[in-house]
Design a protein around this motif. Structure first.
Motif, PDB file in Angstrom:
ATOM      1  N   TRP A 212       8.958  -6.482  10.732  1.00 23.11           N
ATOM      2  CA  TRP A 212       8.172  -5.638   9.829  1.00 23.11           C
ATOM      3  C   TRP A 212       8.961  -5.339   8.554  1.00 23.11           C
ATOM      4  O   TRP A 212       8.402  -5.354   7.444  1.00 23.11           O
ATOM      5  N   ALA A 213      10.266  -5.049   8.708  1.00 25.30           N
ATOM      6  CA  ALA A 213      11.088  -4.748   7.536  1.00 25.30           C
ATOM      7  C   ALA A 213      11.194  -5.947   6.598  1.00 25.30           C
ATOM      8  O   ALA A 213      11.090  -5.801   5.370  1.00 25.30           O
ATOM      9  N   ALA A 214      11.391  -7.133   7.158  1.00 25.45           N
ATOM     10  CA  ALA A 214      11.491  -8.336   6.319  1.00 25.45           C
ATOM     11  C   ALA A 214      10.183  -8.607   5.593  1.00 25.45           C
ATOM     12  O   ALA A 214      10.172  -8.961   4.406  1.00 25.45           O
ATOM     13  N   ALA A 215       9.057  -8.423   6.295  1.00 20.16           N
ATOM     14  CA  ALA A 215       7.762  -8.608   5.637  1.00 20.16           C
ATOM     15  C   ALA A 215       7.576  -7.608   4.503  1.00 20.16           C
ATOM     16  O   ALA A 215       7.068  -7.956   3.426  1.00 20.16           O
ATOM     17  N   GLY A 216       8.011  -6.372   4.725  1.00 20.51           N
ATOM     18  CA  GLY A 216       7.907  -5.367   3.674  1.00 20.51           C
ATOM     19  C   GLY A 216       8.789  -5.682   2.479  1.00 20.51           C
ATOM     20  O   GLY A 216       8.371  -5.519   1.329  1.00 20.51           O
ATOM     21  N   LEU A 217      10.016  -6.139   2.738  1.00 14.77           N
ATOM     22  CA  LEU A 217      10.917  -6.501   1.638  1.00 14.77           C
ATOM     23  C   LEU A 217      10.365  -7.665   0.821  1.00 14.77           C
ATOM     24  O   LEU A 217      10.441  -7.672  -0.415  1.00 14.77           O
ATOM     25  N   LEU A 218       9.810  -8.659   1.505  1.00  8.45           N
ATOM     26  CA  LEU A 218       9.231  -9.798   0.798  1.00  8.45           C
ATOM     27  C   LEU A 218       8.026  -9.371  -0.045  1.00  8.45           C
ATOM     28  O   LEU A 218       7.891  -9.765  -1.206  1.00  8.45           O
ATOM     29  N   MET A 219       7.161  -8.561   0.530  1.00  8.84           N
ATOM     30  CA  MET A 219       5.967  -8.126  -0.178  1.00  8.84           C
ATOM     31  C   MET A 219       6.320  -7.264  -1.389  1.00  8.84           C
ATOM     32  O   MET A 219       5.790  -7.457  -2.491  1.00  8.84           O
ATOM     33  N   GLN A 220       7.229  -6.310  -1.180  1.00  4.02           N
ATOM     34  CA  GLN A 220       7.615  -5.448  -2.305  1.00  4.02           C
ATOM     35  C   GLN A 220       8.367  -6.217  -3.376  1.00  4.02           C
ATOM     36  O   GLN A 220       8.185  -5.970  -4.571  1.00  4.02           O
ATOM     37  N   GLY A 221       9.219  -7.158  -2.942  1.00  5.20           N
ATOM     38  CA  GLY A 221       9.963  -7.931  -3.925  1.00  5.20           C
ATOM     39  C   GLY A 221       9.061  -8.782  -4.792  1.00  5.20           C
ATOM     40  O   GLY A 221       9.266  -8.891  -6.004  1.00  5.20           O
ATOM     41  N   CYS A 222       8.037  -9.388  -4.179  1.00  7.66           N
ATOM     42  CA  CYS A 222       7.123 -10.236  -4.951  1.00  7.66           C
ATOM     43  C   CYS A 222       6.190  -9.422  -5.833  1.00  7.66           C
ATOM     44  O   CYS A 222       5.714  -9.923  -6.859  1.00  7.66           O
ATOM     45  N   SER A 223       5.915  -8.181  -5.459  1.00  7.49           N
ATOM     46  CA  SER A 223       4.968  -7.366  -6.233  1.00  7.49           C
ATOM     47  C   SER A 223       5.638  -6.477  -7.272  1.00  7.49           C
ATOM     48  O   SER A 223       5.062  -6.227  -8.336  1.00  7.49           O
ATOM     49  N   HIS A 225       9.209  -6.876  -8.103  1.00  3.76           N
ATOM     50  CA  HIS A 225      10.404  -7.552  -8.636  1.00  3.76           C
ATOM     51  C   HIS A 225      11.598  -6.602  -8.673  1.00  3.76           C
ATOM     52  O   HIS A 225      12.429  -6.645  -9.588  1.00  3.76           O
ATOM     53  N   ALA A 226      11.675  -5.740  -7.673  1.00  7.01           N
ATOM     54  CA  ALA A 226      12.804  -4.825  -7.511  1.00  7.01           C
ATOM     55  C   ALA A 226      13.343  -4.982  -6.099  1.00  7.01           C
ATOM     56  O   ALA A 226      12.650  -5.465  -5.193  1.00  7.01           O
ATOM     57  N   GLY A 227      14.591  -4.572  -5.901  1.00  9.46           N
ATOM     58  CA  GLY A 227      15.196  -4.677  -4.585  1.00  9.46           C
ATOM     59  C   GLY A 227      14.622  -3.662  -3.610  1.00  9.46           C
ATOM     60  O   GLY A 227      13.986  -2.671  -3.999  1.00  9.46           O
ATOM     61  N   GLY A 228      14.880  -3.903  -2.335  1.00  7.91           N
ATOM     62  CA  GLY A 228      14.355  -3.011  -1.314  1.00  7.91           C
ATOM     63  C   GLY A 228      14.925  -1.607  -1.418  1.00  7.91           C
ATOM     64  O   GLY A 228      14.191  -0.617  -1.321  1.00  7.91           O
ATOM     65  N   THR A 229      16.259  -1.493  -1.609  1.00  6.54           N
ATOM     66  CA  THR A 229      16.868  -0.170  -1.758  1.00  6.54           C
ATOM     67  C   THR A 229      16.395   0.510  -3.035  1.00  6.54           C
ATOM     68  O   THR A 229      16.201   1.730  -3.066  1.00  6.54           O
ATOM     69  N   GLU A 230      16.209  -0.279  -4.098  1.00  8.21           N
ATOM     70  CA  GLU A 230      15.698   0.291  -5.347  1.00  8.21           C
ATOM     71  C   GLU A 230      14.279   0.827  -5.161  1.00  8.21           C
ATOM     72  O   GLU A 230      13.938   1.920  -5.649  1.00  8.21           O
ATOM     73  N   ASN A 231      13.453   0.072  -4.462  1.00 13.41           N
ATOM     74  CA  ASN A 231      12.093   0.542  -4.173  1.00 13.41           C
ATOM     75  C   ASN A 231      12.118   1.800  -3.312  1.00 13.41           C
ATOM     76  O   ASN A 231      11.297   2.715  -3.504  1.00 13.41           O
ATOM     77  N   LEU A 232      13.050   1.859  -2.357  1.00 21.47           N
ATOM     78  CA  LEU A 232      13.150   3.023  -1.484  1.00 21.47           C
ATOM     79  C   LEU A 232      13.530   4.261  -2.296  1.00 21.47           C
ATOM     80  O   LEU A 232      12.912   5.329  -2.151  1.00 21.47           O
ATOM     81  N   MET A 233      14.540   4.136  -3.150  1.00 22.85           N
ATOM     82  CA  MET A 233      14.963   5.278  -3.960  1.00 22.85           C
ATOM     83  C   MET A 233      13.863   5.718  -4.918  1.00 22.85           C
ATOM     84  O   MET A 233      13.654   6.916  -5.148  1.00 22.85           O
TER      85      MET A 233
END
Length: 241
Positions: A212-223, A225-233
């Motif tokens: 689930w985490a990998a799918a979320g990172l891929l989806m957020q990264g493609c939408s 264009h920011a890193g996972g930790t950056e999106n979290l913050m």
């Protein structure tokens, strides 16, 4: 006259004895009825308990799939689509279990790799991947060092070939558990079986979460264009009080 006097007495005795027997029978019936209220459940109750025991732990409103008997690590009877019953297209429960364990392990490595690169920067030789979003970093490596991508694809094919042979032979012989490549450098399997079973369950639980985490990172990264930790913050900042 003596006979006339004795007849009523015998009749009275017989009547009293009959009344006592009827009263005793009535008392016995009452106690029998009371005892039946506390007697063990009958066949209908046992049948009801059996049906409840066959319910899925994950989905209590559905029956437990026949092949998901809890013997596998992480098995809680979750199979709403009935995939565990497939056995006519070259895919069975053994193959599905192998695929799940493989994807669990790959996802855990992927999430750890993505977060590590975002926090500490690219690995040596991959300095061209400056983007925090690892989906963008992939294309940076593709443009600067396509041989790295080609090498990765070759390694994936080799690993898939080895695991495919292991899966096929293990499914046919029954001597190999799904996902077992005899890789246990720390000797966990040689210790307490209960502790090893707990480790197996933890691997599956963490692997499912990592998918689930990998799918979320891929989806957020493609939408984004920011890193996972950056999106979290950013999400914490936007939604903080």
């Amino acid at each position: 006259s003596r006979s006339f006097r004795s007849t009523p007495a015998s009749t009275i005795i017989d009547t009293i004895s009959s009344s006592k027997m009827k009263f005793a029978a009535l008392i016995a019936a009452v106690f029998a009825g009371s005892a039946s209220a506390f007697a063990p459940a009958g066949k209908s109750a046992q049948r009801s308990l059996a049906l409840n025991a066959e319910k899925s732990k994950a989905l209590p409103f559905m029956n437990r799939p026949a092949l998901l008997d809890g013997s596998m690590a992480g098995d809680v009877g979750f199979d709403p689509l009935g995939l565990s019953n497939i056995d006519d297209v070259g895919i069975d429960l053994y193959w599905l279990r192998e695929a799940e364990i493989k994807h669990c392990r790959v996802a855990m490595l992927a999430v750890a790799g993505i977060v590590q690169v975002e926090l500490f920067g690219p690995a040596p030789g991959c300095e061209a991947a400056t983007a925090k979003c690892q989906m963008d970093a992939f294309w940076q490596i593709w443009n600067s060092h396509p041989q790295y991508i080609a090498f990765g694809l070759i390694m994936i094919m080799i690993i898939e070939m080895i695991s495919g042979i292991a899966t096929t032979s293990g499914r046919e012989s029954g001597d190999r558990a799904p996902g077992d490549f005899m890789l246990d450098p720390l000797g966990f399997k040689k210790g307490d079986p209960a502790k090893y079973a707990r480790l197996e369950a933890q691997e599956i639980a963490n692997g499912r979460l990592a998918m689930w985490a990998a799918a979320g990172l891929l989806m957020q990264g493609c939408s984004t264009h920011a890193g996972g930790t950056e999106n979290l913050m950013q999400a914490l900042s936007d939604n903080s009080f």
